[in-house]
Design a protein around this motif. Structure first.
Motif, PDB file in Angstrom:
ATOM      1  N   ALA A 191      -9.202   9.970   2.400  1.00  0.00           N
ATOM      2  CA  ALA A 191      -7.822  10.428   2.582  1.00  0.00           C
ATOM      3  C   ALA A 191      -6.948   9.991   1.414  1.00  0.00           C
ATOM      4  O   ALA A 191      -7.125   8.913   0.846  1.00  0.00           O
ATOM      5  CB  ALA A 191      -7.260   9.879   3.891  1.00  0.00           C
ATOM      6  N   LYS A 192      -5.989  10.831   1.096  1.00  0.00           N
ATOM      7  CA  LYS A 192      -5.060  10.587  -0.005  1.00  0.00           C
ATOM      8  C   LYS A 192      -3.702  10.214   0.581  1.00  0.00           C
ATOM      9  O   LYS A 192      -3.179  10.924   1.442  1.00  0.00           O
ATOM     10  CB  LYS A 192      -4.958  11.851  -0.857  1.00  0.00           C
ATOM     11  CG  LYS A 192      -4.234  11.722  -2.169  1.00  0.00           C
ATOM     12  CD  LYS A 192      -4.359  13.046  -2.925  1.00  0.00           C
ATOM     13  CE  LYS A 192      -3.803  12.954  -4.325  1.00  0.00           C
ATOM     14  NZ  LYS A 192      -4.005  14.231  -5.064  1.00  0.00           N
ATOM     15  N   GLU A 193      -3.143   9.092   0.112  1.00  0.00           N
ATOM     16  CA  GLU A 193      -1.873   8.617   0.647  1.00  0.00           C
ATOM     17  C   GLU A 193      -0.915   8.280  -0.494  1.00  0.00           C
ATOM     18  O   GLU A 193      -1.325   7.671  -1.486  1.00  0.00           O
ATOM     19  CB  GLU A 193      -2.082   7.360   1.501  1.00  0.00           C
ATOM     20  CG  GLU A 193      -3.051   7.531   2.659  1.00  0.00           C
ATOM     21  CD  GLU A 193      -3.293   6.231   3.397  1.00  0.00           C
ATOM     22  OE1 GLU A 193      -2.769   5.185   2.941  1.00  0.00           O
ATOM     23  OE2 GLU A 193      -4.000   6.246   4.416  1.00  0.00           O
ATOM     24  N   GLN A 194       0.324   8.658  -0.323  1.00  0.00           N
ATOM     25  CA  GLN A 194       1.367   8.241  -1.263  1.00  0.00           C
ATOM     26  C   GLN A 194       2.149   7.109  -0.621  1.00  0.00           C
ATOM     27  O   GLN A 194       2.717   7.267   0.454  1.00  0.00           O
ATOM     28  CB  GLN A 194       2.294   9.409  -1.603  1.00  0.00           C
ATOM     29  CG  GLN A 194       3.416   9.033  -2.557  1.00  0.00           C
ATOM     30  CD  GLN A 194       4.247  10.229  -2.979  1.00  0.00           C
ATOM     31  OE1 GLN A 194       3.722  11.227  -3.460  1.00  0.00           O
ATOM     32  NE2 GLN A 194       5.561  10.129  -2.801  1.00  0.00           N
ATOM     33  N   VAL A 195       2.175   5.951  -1.285  1.00  0.00           N
ATOM     34  CA  VAL A 195       2.839   4.779  -0.718  1.00  0.00           C
ATOM     35  C   VAL A 195       3.851   4.246  -1.727  1.00  0.00           C
ATOM     36  O   VAL A 195       3.701   4.441  -2.940  1.00  0.00           O
ATOM     37  CB  VAL A 195       1.817   3.677  -0.363  1.00  0.00           C
ATOM     38  CG1 VAL A 195       0.779   4.201   0.621  1.00  0.00           C
ATOM     39  CG2 VAL A 195       1.140   3.135  -1.603  1.00  0.00           C
ATOM     40  N   PRO A 196       4.893   3.565  -1.249  1.00  0.00           N
ATOM     41  CA  PRO A 196       5.830   2.920  -2.181  1.00  0.00           C
ATOM     42  C   PRO A 196       5.096   1.896  -3.044  1.00  0.00           C
ATOM     43  O   PRO A 196       4.141   1.255  -2.596  1.00  0.00           O
ATOM     44  CB  PRO A 196       6.847   2.253  -1.251  1.00  0.00           C
ATOM     45  CG  PRO A 196       6.731   2.986   0.043  1.00  0.00           C
ATOM     46  CD  PRO A 196       5.303   3.396   0.157  1.00  0.00           C
ATOM     47  N   ILE A 197       5.538   1.739  -4.257  1.00  0.00           N
ATOM     48  CA  ILE A 197       4.848   0.855  -5.193  1.00  0.00           C
ATOM     49  C   ILE A 197       4.818  -0.576  -4.672  1.00  0.00           C
ATOM     50  O   ILE A 197       3.833  -1.303  -4.870  1.00  0.00           O
ATOM     51  CB  ILE A 197       5.510   0.934  -6.592  1.00  0.00           C
ATOM     52  CG1 ILE A 197       4.628   0.245  -7.640  1.00  0.00           C
ATOM     53  CG2 ILE A 197       6.899   0.349  -6.576  1.00  0.00           C
ATOM     54  CD1 ILE A 197       3.346   0.958  -7.919  1.00  0.00           C
TER      55      ILE A 197
END
Length: 650
Positions: free
Chosen positions: A230-236
């Motif tokens: 799965a691909k996730e965009q998270v805060p740095i």
């Protein structure tokens, strides 16, 4: 400025509309054009004919054309058969079409992953599909198709496909290790010629054979369940917290200078990690791999792109492994073990020291090679230097010549290109083109005859090859002294057939390549091939006037020649010289980025240009004026004091 059409009231059948059509691209419209009057009525017969509207330069006047509209009543009473044929009302479509290179079209609901289209279109293809090109852009198989698009499959036999496969396989391995040995940190170190990554374990002894068997079994179990990646965009900040908790300082250093406030992570089971580049959508695609024990670590074996569904025979490369270990020691000495620590050194003002020490290590290694030759000067009469493109062979040869002079040995450079056969005798490749890289393109008997004569101190008239005429002509006449050593540089330098008439003990073979050990982080490698490619792009632009696109167009052919003529013989070398410099990509970055940005759609090289640009984003910049004028890097960026140097010993 865009072409504009206006409805004219000049025709008595028009309704005086003054309509402007503003187009964003060249368009073909089918508009009703007045063709005259019907014999039995008072309304015109209108036919839909193509009208091509094209974009014009801003300084040109507007192109105007007449578009006649019939009375509205005429439309209500009688629609033109031609109009009905070309224009009709339609409901919004909830599907997207994929058009493949062979002309086939597949349709599915909007948002369907592009991999589903490809799976149906290429279900019987023998090579696994790894990714897709969607309107010329590289996309993961999980990419949702929300509009009609041109789609092409990316196979495991393609360079982008094999990169995605290896990256996904490394993630699978790291996940399996984290589940079985959660306290262990593993480093994906460098690649191996037969197809594999050499990996190291930190903080403990290397994995035993039994442990590797358990890890491989766990990997295969995850493959069998076809677990999603799965691909996730998270805060740095969230990403940094994950890596700090695991003690992954390499990733913390890397991300500390990231300008974007988010990061793309991939998740497999409960394990999340950062990988630079695209991934496969699930583990079921990862069928081809093996884990093998190796001295000081282990090897994750994967298929090569030319053998995409099999693993090549395993082999040890002791000389190559020694060079990588030596370079790893250099990185440890410099305190720069990954890109994050290099960036810190640049920002902290320590880069000048790193440049100077790196160059000193190069000079020390070249001096050691010269010393080895000098101590065997009674035997060694011929030094053969070979290596792949953009490895810095020319500068290395000249610096070795200087060190040989310092050891009392007189170098005599001999140009291998002067021994080409006449053009009509040159072999041709599978495409019917002259194959100048073939060993048979050289006059081997004549070359060996002259080598023996030179070594025996006889007077020899050297040839000079006229590339324009395609023939040899006579060159200077020379006679060597006993303290001379002949230096020959060329792609066939390590092939024993090149000097079959020369006794082996008279020769000394050197393999030169940029064997980069500096990685982005412990799980993301900096491919040695990318370093050489970036060097070549800058050199070709600086000295040959080639655009980056031209260099990329030639690169595949260059790589084929290397795999055929150089890499199979690299372990034949008496010594290997690693021309990589820890700081070089920071210097090359500002020079190559403008060149890569010139490659725009629809160029097929745009995908590769974007990949290299994304990779270079991780590097801080280092000013080129810090590079010494005798550095190997100067061969590519210019300003080398050795460019026109010819050894005085000649």
């Amino acid at each position: 400025m865009w072409g504009v059409g206006r409805a004219s009231s000049a025709c008595r059948h028009s309704r005086g509309l003054d309509t402007a059509l503003s187009l964003r691209s060249a368009t073909l419209l089918h508009l009703p054009i007045c063709r005259g009057h019907h014999d039995a009525g008072d309304f015109p017969i209108c036919q839909a004919i193509p009208v091509s509207l094209t974009r014009h330069r801003a300084h040109l006047p507007l192109r105007r054309f007449r578009v006649y509209f019939p009375p509205l009543e005429a439309y209500k009473e009688r629609r033109s058969i031609a109009v009905e044929r070309h224009v009709w009302p339609a409901d919004p479509r909830e599907t997207a079409q994929a058009r493949f290179p062979d002309g086939r079209i597949f349709e599915a609901s909007m948002g369907t992953p592009v991999g589903a289209y490809i799976q149906l279109a290429y279900s019987d293809h023998p090579v696994p599909v790894i990714a897709a090109l969607v309107d010329g852009e590289l996309r993961e198989l999980a990419y949702p198709l929300r509009r009609d698009a041109q789609v092409a499959p990316v196979f495991l036999s393609d360079s982008d496909g094999v990169r995605i496969y290896r990256r996904s396989l490394a993630f699978l391995m790291v996940t399996a290790i984290s589940e079985l040995y959660p306290e262990v940190q593993v480093v994906v170190d460098h690649s191996l010629p037969f197809g594999g990554y050499f990996c190291r374990v930190l903080g403990r002894e290397p994995f035993s054979a039994e442990e590797l068997t358990a890890i491989e079994a766990r990997m295969r179990a995850i493959v069998d369940e076809d677990a999603p990646i799965a691909k996730e965009q998270v805060p740095i900040e969230e990403a940094l917290a994950i890596f700090r908790q695991r003690g992954q300082d390499d990733k913390v250093r890397l991300l500390s200078r990231r300008r974007k406030d988010y990061l793309i992570l991939y998740r497999l089971h409960s394990y999340r990690d950062y990988f630079h580049g695209y991934m496969l959508p699930s583990t079921g695609h990862l069928r081809y791999f093996a884990l093998r024990p190796s001295p000081l670590g282990f090897v994750l074996q994967y298929p090569r792109r030319h053998w995409p569904t099999e693993l090549r025979p395993y082999a040890e490369y002791p000389r190559l492994s020694t060079v990588f270990r030596e370079y790893g020691d250099w990185l440890h000495l410099l305190g720069v073990e990954d890109v994050g620590s290099l960036n810190e050194a640049i920002e902290n003002g320590r880069i000048r020291e790193i440049v100077l020490v790196s160059e000193a290590l190069h000079e020390e290694r070249i001096a050691d090679i010269a010393h080895d030759i000098a101590t065997r000067r009674e035997q060694i009469r011929l030094v053969l230097i070979a290596g792949p493109s953009a490895s810095g062979k020319t500068t290395f040869s000249k610096r070795l010549s200087i060190q040989l002079l310092a050891h009392g040995v007189r170098p005599f450079p001999l140009a291998l290109d002067d021994y080409f056969v006449d053009r009509e005798k040159t072999p041709r490749d599978e495409n019917g083109e002259y194959d100048f890289e073939s060993l048979q393109a050289l006059d081997l008997p004549f070359f060996n005859e002259q080598l023996l004569a030179l070594m025996e101190g006889r007077e020899v008239t050297l040839p000079r090859f006229d590339f324009q005429a395609g023939t040899r002509r006579e060159g200077p006449t020379v006679q060597l002294d006993p303290d001379h050593v002949i230096l020959v540089e060329g792609i066939h330098g390590l092939n024993p057939r090149l000097v079959s008439a020369i006794p082996r003990q008279w020769t000394f073979r050197v393999y030169v390549s940029a064997l980069t050990q500096l990685n982005i982080d412990r799980h993301n490698r900096v491919p040695t091939t990318d370093t050489r490619l970036i060097r070549r792009i800058v050199r070709d632009a600086t000295f040959r006037g080639y655009a980056a696109e031209e260099t990329l167009n030639r690169w595949e052919s260059v790589r084929r020649g290397e795999k055929r003529h150089i890499f199979p013989y690299q372990e034949h070398a008496d010594v290997m010289f690693n021309s990589a410099l820890v700081y070089e990509l920071a210097v090359l970055k500002p020079l190559v980025e403008p060149l890569l940005l010139q490659i725009e759609p629809p160029s097929p090289r745009r995908v590769e240009a974007k990949r290299l640009l994304a990779f270079l984003e991780w590097f801080a910049r280092c000013p080129p004026d810090l590079v010494p004028d005798n550095s190997i890097l100067r061969e590519f960026i210019g300003g080398s004091i050795l460019r026109d140097y010819i050894p005085a010993g000649k």
